[in-house]
Design an enzyme around this catalytic site. Sequence first.
Site, mmCIF file in Angstrom:
data_model
loop_
_atom_site.group_PDB
_atom_site.id
_atom_site.type_symbol
_atom_site.label_atom_id
_atom_site.label_comp_id
_atom_site.label_asym_id
_atom_site.label_seq_id
_atom_site.Cartn_x
_atom_site.Cartn_y
_atom_site.Cartn_z
ATOM 1 N N ARG A 1 7.330 89.239 48.093
ATOM 2 C CA ARG A 1 8.177 89.225 49.301
ATOM 3 C C ARG A 1 8.354 90.642 49.843
ATOM 4 O O ARG A 1 8.533 91.580 49.062
ATOM 5 C CB ARG A 1 9.563 88.649 48.997
ATOM 6 C CG ARG A 1 9.562 87.199 48.601
ATOM 7 C CD ARG A 1 10.994 86.660 48.577
ATOM 8 N NE ARG A 1 11.035 85.392 47.879
ATOM 9 C CZ ARG A 1 11.676 85.188 46.722
ATOM 10 N NH1 ARG A 1 12.360 86.170 46.154
ATOM 11 N NH2 ARG A 1 11.649 84.011 46.145
ATOM 12 N N ASN B 1 16.941 73.744 34.273
ATOM 13 C CA ASN B 1 16.570 74.475 35.475
ATOM 14 C C ASN B 1 15.408 73.723 36.107
ATOM 15 O O ASN B 1 14.263 73.851 35.674
ATOM 16 C CB ASN B 1 16.177 75.909 35.080
ATOM 17 C CG ASN B 1 15.793 76.745 36.277
ATOM 18 O OD1 ASN B 1 15.685 76.249 37.395
ATOM 19 N ND2 ASN B 1 15.583 78.034 36.030
ATOM 20 N N ARG C 1 21.186 74.566 36.759
ATOM 21 C CA ARG C 1 21.063 75.661 37.713
ATOM 22 C C ARG C 1 20.891 75.053 39.103
ATOM 23 O O ARG C 1 20.022 74.203 39.315
ATOM 24 C CB ARG C 1 19.843 76.508 37.370
ATOM 25 C CG ARG C 1 19.604 77.540 38.422
ATOM 26 C CD ARG C 1 18.359 78.342 38.147
ATOM 27 N NE ARG C 1 18.258 79.398 39.125
ATOM 28 C CZ ARG C 1 17.115 79.815 39.654
ATOM 29 N NH1 ARG C 1 15.986 79.280 39.269
ATOM 30 N NH2 ARG C 1 17.099 80.775 40.540
ATOM 31 N N GLU D 1 19.995 84.177 31.841
ATOM 32 C CA GLU D 1 20.611 83.250 32.791
ATOM 33 C C GLU D 1 20.973 81.926 32.124
ATOM 34 O O GLU D 1 21.986 81.320 32.459
ATOM 35 C CB GLU D 1 19.663 83.040 33.987
ATOM 36 C CG GLU D 1 19.614 84.290 34.863
ATOM 37 C CD GLU D 1 18.468 84.317 35.848
ATOM 38 O OE1 GLU D 1 17.349 84.678 35.437
ATOM 39 O OE2 GLU D 1 18.674 83.991 37.022
ATOM 40 N N HIS E 1 20.340 85.117 42.544
ATOM 41 C CA HIS E 1 20.329 85.711 41.198
ATOM 42 C C HIS E 1 21.759 85.949 40.698
ATOM 43 O O HIS E 1 21.969 86.776 39.806
ATOM 44 C CB HIS E 1 19.618 87.088 41.170
ATOM 45 C CG HIS E 1 18.142 87.053 41.390
ATOM 46 N ND1 HIS E 1 17.489 88.070 42.039
ATOM 47 C CD2 HIS E 1 17.201 86.161 41.021
ATOM 48 C CE1 HIS E 1 16.186 87.802 42.086
ATOM 49 N NE2 HIS E 1 15.997 86.645 41.470
#
Length: 405
Positions: free
Chosen positions: A243, A10, A93, A386, A182
């Site tokens: 955010r 990743n 990823r 993940e 995601h």
Amino acid sequence: MSSTRVLVLNSGSSSVKYQLIDMRDGSRLAAGLVERIGEQTSRLIHTHVADGDTREQNGPIADHEAALKAVAAELGRDGLGLDSPELAAIGHRVVHGGMFFTEPTLVDENVLTEIERLIPVAPLHNPANLTGIRTARALRPDLPQVAVFDTAFHTTMPESAARYAIDPKIADRYRVRRYGFHGTSHAYVSRETARLLGKDPSEVNVIVLHLGNGASASAVEGGRCVDTSMGLTPLEGLVMGTRSGDLDPAVIFHLERVGGMSTDEIDTFLNKRSGLFGLCGDNDMREIRRRVDEGDERARLAFDIYIHRLKKYIGAYYAVLGRVDAVAFTAGVGENSAPVREAAVAGLEGLGLAVDGELNAVRGDEARLISPADARVAVAVVPTDEEMEIATQTYALVNGSGNLT
Ligand code: ADP
């Protein structure tokens, strides 16, 4: 010797996270992180799982190539090097796959070109992901490298959910649509939720709430995503750590015209200085709960806004799905914050949703139900993984088996 190991990489803009997984039993052989790449204070932390040995290297690591070489050297010291015949593939990823990549994809030059073409819609992420892939390919040109996209799971969304209500010609010209992110987590968690219910994913409808520092919800119908809360970028949807999530787009014009802020300033403001952090100065849910318990009003308001938005999405996705079998909480907040889970479903008994106080308070690493035994809709905590999902998809592709369940 059969090749049963997958290295998951990743690559972020200044970091590389990795795990080496043995796909025979899903065990982790090694894991680590290189951070602050390009600075004087770079750091590599590497754990060799078999002997519990964690090693740390401090000092400048100039770029991703140097970082991956350092990772390869650490793996080599444990007898797990990139030259090992047991290594089946490297799974990468990749944040943005646009509409083009709907599945994990074996990397070749054309794939790299296409990921590069998506940089305008993912300027922060895709360049780093590409560098990681290019460097890994240079180190092991003969090894299959697979790109696993955060957006891929959401490409099954119908046009009615994926399009914004703007002129399709303009939207298509600038690739403006709702991609969602995601996806690797939503795919994994929706499947694990079905497993927890003892059902096949094709039989169940699940609302997945991925609540980390970034946060997104998805509506998954029979294993296929039909809606998700993030859009063209990860800014849309739920209230997140930093955010804002949803707001009237005219807020942006207003901040520009009346507030005198530039486009870049507003971008930074909404992505980095809003959400929980903007509301109360903290983005860590542990700290916010501590302040709420002490009677802090700003923290209380931040928590209430966070929960209100979450509840709206649960209601919206209930309507999108028509029938809901389970609501699954995952990621840092979803897996750990009992107060968030309790508040998110409070008052939704009419929809068949409730949590059992005692079950909700139990901590653990396993997927578990937290709804009362007679509940119409299961409420579950399902830890996401993940890296395991990327490894599973990568291994399935190189072995020619698409069966993930
Ligand atoms: P990301 O991958 O998006 O960076 P994570 O899924 O690791 O984020 O989630 C990180 C967030 O999880 C933290 O910012 C914090 O708000 C929350 N978190 C972690 N542990 C706990 C906990 N024990 N209780 C409440 N919230 C927690």
